[in-house]
Design a protein around this motif. Sequence first.
Motif, mmCIF file in Angstrom:
data_model
loop_
_atom_site.group_PDB
_atom_site.id
_atom_site.type_symbol
_atom_site.label_atom_id
_atom_site.label_comp_id
_atom_site.label_asym_id
_atom_site.label_seq_id
_atom_site.Cartn_x
_atom_site.Cartn_y
_atom_site.Cartn_z
ATOM 1 N N UNK A 65 -13.628 -18.891 3.683
ATOM 2 C CA UNK A 65 -13.902 -17.464 3.530
ATOM 3 C C UNK A 65 -12.900 -16.807 2.599
ATOM 4 N N UNK A 66 -11.674 -17.314 2.571
ATOM 5 C CA UNK A 66 -10.603 -16.728 1.774
ATOM 6 C C UNK A 66 -10.572 -17.236 0.327
ATOM 7 N N UNK A 67 -11.436 -18.157 -0.015
ATOM 8 C CA UNK A 67 -11.392 -18.798 -1.326
ATOM 9 C C UNK A 67 -11.398 -17.786 -2.473
ATOM 10 N N UNK A 68 -10.450 -17.922 -3.378
ATOM 11 C CA UNK A 68 -10.385 -17.068 -4.557
ATOM 12 C C UNK A 68 -9.787 -15.703 -4.323
ATOM 13 N N UNK A 69 -9.408 -15.399 -3.085
ATOM 14 C CA UNK A 69 -8.878 -14.068 -2.773
ATOM 15 C C UNK A 69 -7.362 -14.028 -2.931
ATOM 16 N N UNK A 70 -6.851 -12.832 -3.180
ATOM 17 C CA UNK A 70 -5.410 -12.633 -3.130
ATOM 18 C C UNK A 70 -4.981 -12.663 -1.664
ATOM 19 N N UNK A 71 -3.678 -12.863 -1.369
ATOM 20 C CA UNK A 71 -3.248 -12.864 0.039
ATOM 21 C C UNK A 71 -3.643 -11.605 0.806
ATOM 22 N N UNK A 72 -3.464 -10.385 0.258
ATOM 23 C CA UNK A 72 -3.892 -9.227 1.045
ATOM 24 C C UNK A 72 -5.398 -9.167 1.251
ATOM 25 N N UNK A 73 -6.168 -9.583 0.244
ATOM 26 C CA UNK A 73 -7.625 -9.640 0.411
ATOM 27 C C UNK A 73 -7.988 -10.660 1.494
ATOM 28 N N UNK A 74 -7.317 -11.813 1.474
ATOM 29 C CA UNK A 74 -7.608 -12.876 2.436
ATOM 30 C C UNK A 74 -7.326 -12.417 3.858
ATOM 31 N N UNK A 100 -0.051 -3.851 8.731
ATOM 32 C CA UNK A 100 -0.422 -5.101 9.399
ATOM 33 C C UNK A 100 -0.631 -6.215 8.381
ATOM 34 N N UNK A 101 -1.315 -5.896 7.275
ATOM 35 C CA UNK A 101 -1.536 -6.886 6.224
ATOM 36 C C UNK A 101 -0.213 -7.369 5.667
ATOM 37 N N UNK A 102 0.709 -6.454 5.427
ATOM 38 C CA UNK A 102 2.019 -6.823 4.887
ATOM 39 C C UNK A 102 2.752 -7.764 5.832
ATOM 40 N N UNK A 103 2.686 -7.480 7.139
ATOM 41 C CA UNK A 103 3.362 -8.341 8.113
ATOM 42 C C UNK A 103 2.726 -9.725 8.162
ATOM 43 N N UNK A 104 1.397 -9.772 8.133
ATOM 44 C CA UNK A 104 0.710 -11.062 8.146
ATOM 45 C C UNK A 104 1.043 -11.869 6.894
ATOM 46 N N UNK A 147 0.193 -15.463 -6.049
ATOM 47 C CA UNK A 147 0.909 -15.530 -4.786
ATOM 48 C C UNK A 147 2.404 -15.411 -5.077
ATOM 49 N N UNK A 148 3.235 -15.459 -4.027
ATOM 50 C CA UNK A 148 4.662 -15.199 -4.219
ATOM 51 C C UNK A 148 5.538 -16.445 -4.140
ATOM 52 N N UNK A 178 -7.376 -10.036 -6.348
ATOM 53 C CA UNK A 178 -6.870 -11.211 -7.045
ATOM 54 C C UNK A 178 -6.942 -11.031 -8.558
ATOM 55 N N UNK A 179 -8.015 -10.441 -9.049
ATOM 56 C CA UNK A 179 -8.151 -10.262 -10.497
ATOM 57 C C UNK A 179 -7.071 -9.326 -11.039
ATOM 58 N N UNK A 180 -6.808 -8.239 -10.340
ATOM 59 C CA UNK A 180 -5.747 -7.319 -10.761
ATOM 60 C C UNK A 180 -4.387 -8.020 -10.755
ATOM 61 N N UNK A 181 -4.134 -8.781 -9.724
ATOM 62 C CA UNK A 181 -2.848 -9.458 -9.605
ATOM 63 C C UNK A 181 -2.687 -10.525 -10.687
#
Length: 264
Positions: A65-74, A100-104, A147-148, A178-181
């Motif tokens: 489900x997370x394929x191709x997404x940035x970490x916050x999108x995922x 919450x997203x930032x913590x995850x 990613x970081x 992801x595209x913006x990043x």
Amino acid sequence: MARGSAPVTLDGVSAVVVEVDGVAVDTGPLHAAAWKRTFDEVLRERARGRGGRFHPFDLRCDYRLMSGMSPPEAARAFAASRDGDPTTGPLLVADDGDEDVARLWDRKDRYYLDSLRTVGTAAWGPTVALLSALQAQGIATAAVSCDRGAAATVQATGMTGLFDAVVDGRVAEGLMTAEERHAAVLTETGARLGLGPRCTAVLLSSAPAVRAARRLGFRLIVAVDRYAAGNGTPQSALLAAWSGADAVVSDPAELTTPGAAHAP
């Protein structure tokens, strides 16, 4: 590369940029494991607090489900997929969910780096060979990721000396998609190399990165698809699937360096 396709050459480029995840290094299993560890902890805690059954993160379905997404999108996508589960309740509960997203994301990154140290991963041999050949010919090279953990990954796999620059998602803080990043990372990479996109080739393994590179006008955009491209799929079908790519290969070894291309 698909059978019957012409070789892809790197003639006329002054720099080659490669995506760390999927082109330089096989990081997929480590990223998947880090997300699973992160969400399983949250889901187990929620289930315990509500007296319900723990439904773990599924490495096959949930990670896909997370394929191709940035970490916050995922993080947001997985949380949304569990919104209807009464066992957990909403996973993002603080205002708009940003905190919450930032913590995850932070927790996932810690677990990724932990696995990188304890489990490890390996650089793709053909990519290493290509980068070495390019450096020998005076062509600049760079590693990128939205990613970081790119710098840590490059160092852990012994590839530091193969790159003139390593740029990761830290330069794209505040950007969600992801595209913006990827666009921010690729732009910063050009600035660090002192070279524009018109003289640079990019080797990318994610669709958002390919779209960002096309929007920025890179000279040559090569999608690395280690699965579909290696199964004899026609290049026309691959290019349709990888919109924005000039070519699709299954391995960087299929690319021809300028010196090799002009050899007798």
